[in-house]
Scaffold this motif. Structure first.
Motif, PDB file in Angstrom:
ATOM      1  N   LYS A  10     -11.402  29.349  16.616  1.00 43.65           N
ATOM      2  CA  LYS A  10     -11.029  28.711  17.872  1.00 43.65           C
ATOM      3  C   LYS A  10     -10.370  27.398  17.493  1.00 43.65           C
ATOM      4  O   LYS A  10     -10.932  26.631  16.709  1.00 43.65           O
ATOM      5  N   TYR A  31      -8.604  20.541  18.220  1.00 49.58           N
ATOM      6  CA  TYR A  31      -7.632  19.457  18.116  1.00 49.58           C
ATOM      7  C   TYR A  31      -8.163  18.376  17.178  1.00 49.58           C
ATOM      8  O   TYR A  31      -9.357  18.061  17.191  1.00 49.58           O
ATOM      9  N   ARG A  38      -0.875  19.515  15.246  1.00 48.91           N
ATOM     10  CA  ARG A  38      -1.771  18.910  16.236  1.00 48.91           C
ATOM     11  C   ARG A  38      -1.514  19.404  17.653  1.00 48.91           C
ATOM     12  O   ARG A  38      -2.231  19.027  18.579  1.00 48.91           O
ATOM     13  N   LYS A  39      -0.505  20.268  17.824  1.00 46.64           N
ATOM     14  CA  LYS A  39      -0.166  20.815  19.138  1.00 46.64           C
ATOM     15  C   LYS A  39      -0.637  22.260  19.298  1.00 46.64           C
ATOM     16  O   LYS A  39      -0.195  22.960  20.195  1.00 46.64           O
ATOM     17  N   ASN A  40      -1.520  22.718  18.419  1.00 46.94           N
ATOM     18  CA  ASN A  40      -2.034  24.088  18.476  1.00 46.94           C
ATOM     19  C   ASN A  40      -0.935  25.111  18.196  1.00 46.94           C
ATOM     20  O   ASN A  40      -0.850  26.151  18.840  1.00 46.94           O
ATOM     21  N   GLY A  95     -13.630  18.705  20.092  1.00 49.35           N
ATOM     22  CA  GLY A  95     -12.186  18.524  20.076  1.00 49.35           C
ATOM     23  C   GLY A  95     -11.436  19.685  20.691  1.00 49.35           C
ATOM     24  O   GLY A  95     -10.441  20.141  20.123  1.00 49.35           O
ATOM     25  N   PHE A  96     -11.883  20.148  21.848  1.00 50.77           N
ATOM     26  CA  PHE A  96     -11.219  21.275  22.494  1.00 50.77           C
ATOM     27  C   PHE A  96     -10.155  20.826  23.491  1.00 50.77           C
ATOM     28  O   PHE A  96      -9.533  21.647  24.158  1.00 50.77           O
ATOM     29  N   ARG A  97      -9.952  19.510  23.601  1.00 52.64           N
ATOM     30  CA  ARG A  97      -8.834  18.947  24.357  1.00 52.64           C
ATOM     31  C   ARG A  97      -8.017  18.066  23.420  1.00 52.64           C
ATOM     32  O   ARG A  97      -8.552  17.494  22.475  1.00 52.64           O
ATOM     33  N   GLU A  98      -6.728  17.937  23.704  1.00 54.42           N
ATOM     34  CA  GLU A  98      -5.847  17.225  22.780  1.00 54.42           C
ATOM     35  C   GLU A  98      -6.279  15.777  22.580  1.00 54.42           C
ATOM     36  O   GLU A  98      -6.261  15.267  21.458  1.00 54.42           O
ATOM     37  N   ARG A  99      -6.649  15.113  23.635  1.00 55.41           N
ATOM     38  CA  ARG A  99      -7.108  13.728  23.519  1.00 55.41           C
ATOM     39  C   ARG A  99      -8.621  13.728  23.338  1.00 55.41           C
ATOM     40  O   ARG A  99      -9.365  14.048  24.258  1.00 55.41           O
ATOM     41  N   ASN A 100      -9.051  13.387  22.149  1.00 51.68           N
ATOM     42  CA  ASN A 100     -10.480  13.388  21.854  1.00 51.68           C
ATOM     43  C   ASN A 100     -10.779  12.368  20.767  1.00 51.68           C
ATOM     44  O   ASN A 100      -9.919  12.026  19.961  1.00 51.68           O
TER      45      ASN A 100
END
Length: 221
Positions: free
Chosen positions: A11, A14, A60-62, A199-204
């Motif tokens: 999974k 980020y 870093r953008k998946n 870290g499942f959202r970009e901003r973390n």
């Protein structure tokens, strides 16, 4: 137990990145609760290693990182479970400490998953200690023709994979030294006792990191 603690299937995570920038002149006022690492001029990347069999390298953008050279990343893993490392993939043709291009290397600066455990709640200082235990502290290696020593890189056991060293004081002097090298953009400073958050959202994980960069046409610091 945190519901995210076990990491047994891929999974995307980020990377924890610094968004707040400070003027380099403020570095001398920072206390000992901070740990500094060089900020490298490459592409922020997340390396997912599944045992010793396979890996995925994402930006870093998946998105899977394109135009990368083969590196034996699986040799970094010390178990048959997942390891996830954050680092910088050097692909911008920057010049290294010897004044020559230093390209297609991976520099580790954090670890998020170890032996199948997502290290949520573990402090940055503890994660850094784990990295040193895994990859050592050597600033050089012997090639076929030469012995190569680095000032601000740690050589791992895997060719073309390095680790960012950590510094506990003299941040201003360190900054002024490393920005003389094209590869180094400045410093990232992280609070030693800050605990890793999911870290499942970009901003973390932004509250415990700051950066100081050398000026460019795009920003002053």
């Amino acid at each position: 137990m945190n519901i995210f603690e076990q990491y047994s299937d891929f999974k995307y995570i980020y990377p924890p990145r610094a968004e707040v920038a400070i003027a380099p002149g403020l570095l001398s006022g920072l206390g000992k609760e901070w740990i500094a690492q060089p900020k490298y001029n490459g592409s922020c990347a997340v390396l997912f290693i599944n045992g010793q069999s396979e890996y995925k390298l994402f930006n870093r953008k998946n998105e899977e990182l394109s135009l990368q050279n083969p590196i034996q990343y699986t040799a970094l893993n010390d178990s048959d479970k997942y390891m996830v490392l954050c680092g910088e993939y050097l692909n911008k043709n920057k010049y290294g400490e010897n004044g020559k291009p230093f390209n297609h290397k991976f520099i580790i600066w954090d670890i998020l998953v170890w032996r199948g455990r997502y290290l949520i709640g573990v402090t940055f200082e503890s994660r850094l200690t784990l990295l040193y235990e895994l990859f050592g502290t050597s600033r050089g290696f012997v090639s076929e023709n030469d012995m190569i020593i680095f000032n601000h890189l740690i050589a791992t056991q895997v060719e073309n994979v390095f680790m960012a060293p950590a510094y506990l004081d003299n941040y201003s002097e360190l900054y002024n030294e490393i920005i003389q090298t094209d590869l180094y953009e400045g410093l990232i400073l992280k609070k030693a006792n800050a605990k890793l958050e999911p870290g499942f959202r970009e901003r973390n994980n932004q509250s415990w990191q700051i950066k100081a960069r050398k000026p460019t046409l795009n920003y002053n610091f």
